[in-house]
Design a protein around this motif. Structure first.
Motif, PDB file in Angstrom:
ATOM      1  N   LEU A  94      50.463  -7.436  30.922  1.00 61.12           N
ATOM      2  CA  LEU A  94      51.339  -8.381  30.226  1.00 61.12           C
ATOM      3  C   LEU A  94      50.596  -9.112  29.113  1.00 61.12           C
ATOM      4  N   ALA A  95      49.357  -9.532  29.393  1.00 61.33           N
ATOM      5  CA  ALA A  95      48.569 -10.218  28.364  1.00 61.33           C
ATOM      6  C   ALA A  95      48.292  -9.285  27.190  1.00 61.33           C
ATOM      7  N   THR A  97      50.180  -6.795  26.224  1.00 59.60           N
ATOM      8  CA  THR A  97      51.440  -6.643  25.496  1.00 59.60           C
ATOM      9  C   THR A  97      51.712  -7.851  24.608  1.00 59.60           C
ATOM     10  N   LEU A  98      51.494  -9.055  25.166  1.00 59.39           N
ATOM     11  CA  LEU A  98      51.704 -10.268  24.359  1.00 59.39           C
ATOM     12  C   LEU A  98      50.728 -10.331  23.192  1.00 59.39           C
ATOM     13  N   TRP A  99      49.495  -9.888  23.420  1.00 60.50           N
ATOM     14  CA  TRP A  99      48.509  -9.908  22.334  1.00 60.50           C
ATOM     15  C   TRP A  99      48.932  -8.976  21.206  1.00 60.50           C
ATOM     16  N   LEU A 101      51.978  -8.035  20.572  1.00 59.86           N
ATOM     17  CA  LEU A 101      53.160  -8.627  19.949  1.00 59.86           C
ATOM     18  C   LEU A 101      52.784  -9.750  18.985  1.00 59.86           C
ATOM     19  N   MET A 102      51.824 -10.593  19.394  1.00 56.34           N
ATOM     20  CA  MET A 102      51.399 -11.678  18.510  1.00 56.34           C
ATOM     21  C   MET A 102      50.707 -11.138  17.266  1.00 56.34           C
ATOM     22  N   ARG A 103      49.966 -10.053  17.401  1.00 61.36           N
ATOM     23  CA  ARG A 103      49.338  -9.443  16.221  1.00 61.36           C
ATOM     24  C   ARG A 103      50.399  -8.919  15.252  1.00 61.36           C
ATOM     25  N   SER A 106      51.978 -11.931  13.599  1.00 60.37           N
ATOM     26  CA  SER A 106      51.072 -12.500  12.603  1.00 60.37           C
ATOM     27  C   SER A 106      51.051 -11.656  11.328  1.00 60.37           C
ATOM     28  N   SER A 384      54.600 -26.735  23.412  1.00 63.46           N
ATOM     29  CA  SER A 384      55.228 -25.767  22.512  1.00 63.46           C
ATOM     30  C   SER A 384      54.981 -26.118  21.050  1.00 63.46           C
ATOM     31  N   THR A 407      65.101 -20.084  25.301  1.00 67.00           N
ATOM     32  CA  THR A 407      64.490 -19.280  26.371  1.00 67.00           C
ATOM     33  C   THR A 407      64.852 -19.839  27.738  1.00 67.00           C
TER      34      THR A 407
END
Length: 467
Positions: A94-95, A97-99, A101-103, A106, A384, A407
């Motif tokens: 999951l981490a 995948t989130l990384w 996604l954040m890339r 960005s 947030s 969310t």
């Protein structure tokens, strides 16, 4: 004497036969003893004894140490460690995948922020489109009128702020100079024993620092030009996105639903209108609260004869879209301007006005206007806003709280929907299906079984309930 050798031969043969028979009896006795030991061991472990006469491994001697059987490696690991390992690798996936996604976000940060800003503006302007359509205007004309009026009003507000700042810049500069002179005189007469030479040294060091950092200042100016170009590009993207969302939001939502797997589509179709309703409520409530803050704080600043009262009121209105942090920054800006231009007493009065209006806003206006649908815990707001500011600057801080509110609504609805589906599928075969009550959503009236009516779904850009 001739018979003696024959007699000795017969005696030797009989002795040989006797020795052979003794060896056979000894072997038979040992075999019987081994079989009895094997049978006793098999009975001790609960296995049937092997009586087929097959060869068996002899038992170890009594003095040999007992060796326990090695357990299965999986069974040897404690249960808690196995659970932690199972959760750990899933969290790592999951981490990752989130990384990723954040890339990706960005890399296209400008497009993402422009689209989110378009969603916020659409949530604010969509009710006007619905009212114009109810008056008989076609959808295209209603969209065009609403978009033009909205963008013109926003442009006029920006132009008014710039005009007020430029018109009062000379007066503000004179008052700032007078304030600095007054501060210098106060320091000279203060009990801190500050001398005029020390003040002049501080001013000279400041001037030298600015002179030596000319390249950095120039580069900052060039970076500011780049930021301005990106801002204008993002603004154009947001305008076009808003126009198409106002005109064709329902069809876009239906297209997005087709990308969702069929099994999850009903839940997403129900969560979408609720998310849009939460976003609309947040934008409307924030605009109303920000307008009230700007009017009352602006009136207080104007009554205290603080320069640029109107531009400061507009800044307070704009900064109110950043929860908590925006109110502190805008209030501090008003207090600093009052301190530099009018003195300590006026600054304290401005601070009292700002604190009073913000307390009324936090304890009365926000709970009454925003309601429970978009209420977010203050800790979630702070975290947030901080995370959004670190990821995407001011734009990220603005969109962080509505994203958290949406969310929260979506997760709450999907949890209730999943529980309802599990209860429905757990009914025994042949039994009547349990009565399915409408799944509640935060802030929705109980008499709205679909969560949003057909008119409201059209107003919010969401799909109508399926017939």
């Amino acid at each position: 004497m001739s018979k003696l050798p024959g007699w000795l031969g017969r005696v030797g043969a009989e002795l040989t036969d006797l020795g052979a028979r003794l060896d056979e009896k000894r072997a038979q006795a040992e075999s019987d003893a081994d079989e009895r030991v094997s049978r006793s061991q098999a009975e001790a472990v609960g296995e049937p004894a092997d009586t087929g006469g097959s060869a068996s491994v002899p038992a170890p001697p009594a003095y040999a140490p007992a060796i326990a059987a090695k357990p299965d490696p999986v069974a040897a690991i404690p249960w808690g460690m196995r659970v932690a390992a199972e959760a750990g690798w899933r969290l790592l996936v999951l981490a990752g995948t989130l990384w990723v996604l954040m890339r990706i976000i960005s890399a296209v940060q400008l497009v993402v922020l422009a689209f989110v800003a378009a969603l916020l503006v659409t949530a604010m302007l969509q009710p006007t489109v619905v009212r114009l359509r109810r008056l008989g205007l076609p959808r295209g004309l209603a969209t065009a009128v609403t978009a033009v009026l909205g963008f013109v009003i926003m442009g006029l507000v920006g132009w008014f702020v710039v005009w007020q700042v430029m018109d009062n810049l000379d007066t503000l500069s004179d008052k700032v100079r007078d304030g600095i002179d007054e501060l210098k005189r106060w320091l000279l007469d203060s009990p801190f024993h500050v001398t005029e030479s020390q003040i002049n040294d501080i001013a000279k060091n400041l001037s030298d620092t600015i002179g030596t950092n000319t390249e950095e200042i120039t580069s900052a100016g060039l970076q500011g030009v780049t930021v301005m170009v990106e801002f204008l590009t993002g603004m154009l993207l947001a305008m076009f996105s808003t126009l198409f969302l106002l005109y064709d939001g329902k069809r876009i939502w239906h297209w997005v639903l087709k990308l969702v797997p069929a099994q999850a589509r009903p839940g997403v179709a129900g969560a979408g209108p609720r998310a849009w309703r939460t976003l609309t409520a947040y934008v409307r409530g924030t605009v109303i609260v920000a307008l009230i803050d700007a009017i009352f704080i602006g009136l207080g600043i104007y009554c205290l004869d603080v320069p640029m009262a109107v531009p400061l009121a507009v800044f307070i209105f704009l900064f109110a879209f950043i929860p908590l942090v925006g109110a502190v920054v805008s209030g501090a800006l008003a207090v600093v301007v009052a301190l530099v231009t009018e003195g300590v007493v006026t600054a304290l009065l401005v601070l009292a006005v700002v604190l009073m209006v913000q307390q009324i806003e936090g304890h009365i206006l926000q709970p009454f206007i925003l309601g429970r649908a978009v209420r977010v815990h203050p800790l979630a707001v702070v975290l947030s806003v901080a995370a959004g500011g670190m990821i995407a600057g001011i734009g990220g801080a603005v969109v962080a709280v509505p994203l958290v509110a949406v969310t929260n609504t979506v997760v709450g609805y999907l949890r209730a929907y999943g529980q309802e589906e599990a209860r429905r599928h757990s009914a025994p075969p042949g039994a009547p299906a349990p009565a399915t009550a409408p799944i509640p959503s935060p802030g929705l009236p109980p008499n709205d079984p679909d969560g949003v009516s057909a008119d409201a779904a059209d107003a919010h850009g969401g799909p109508h309930p399926e017939k």
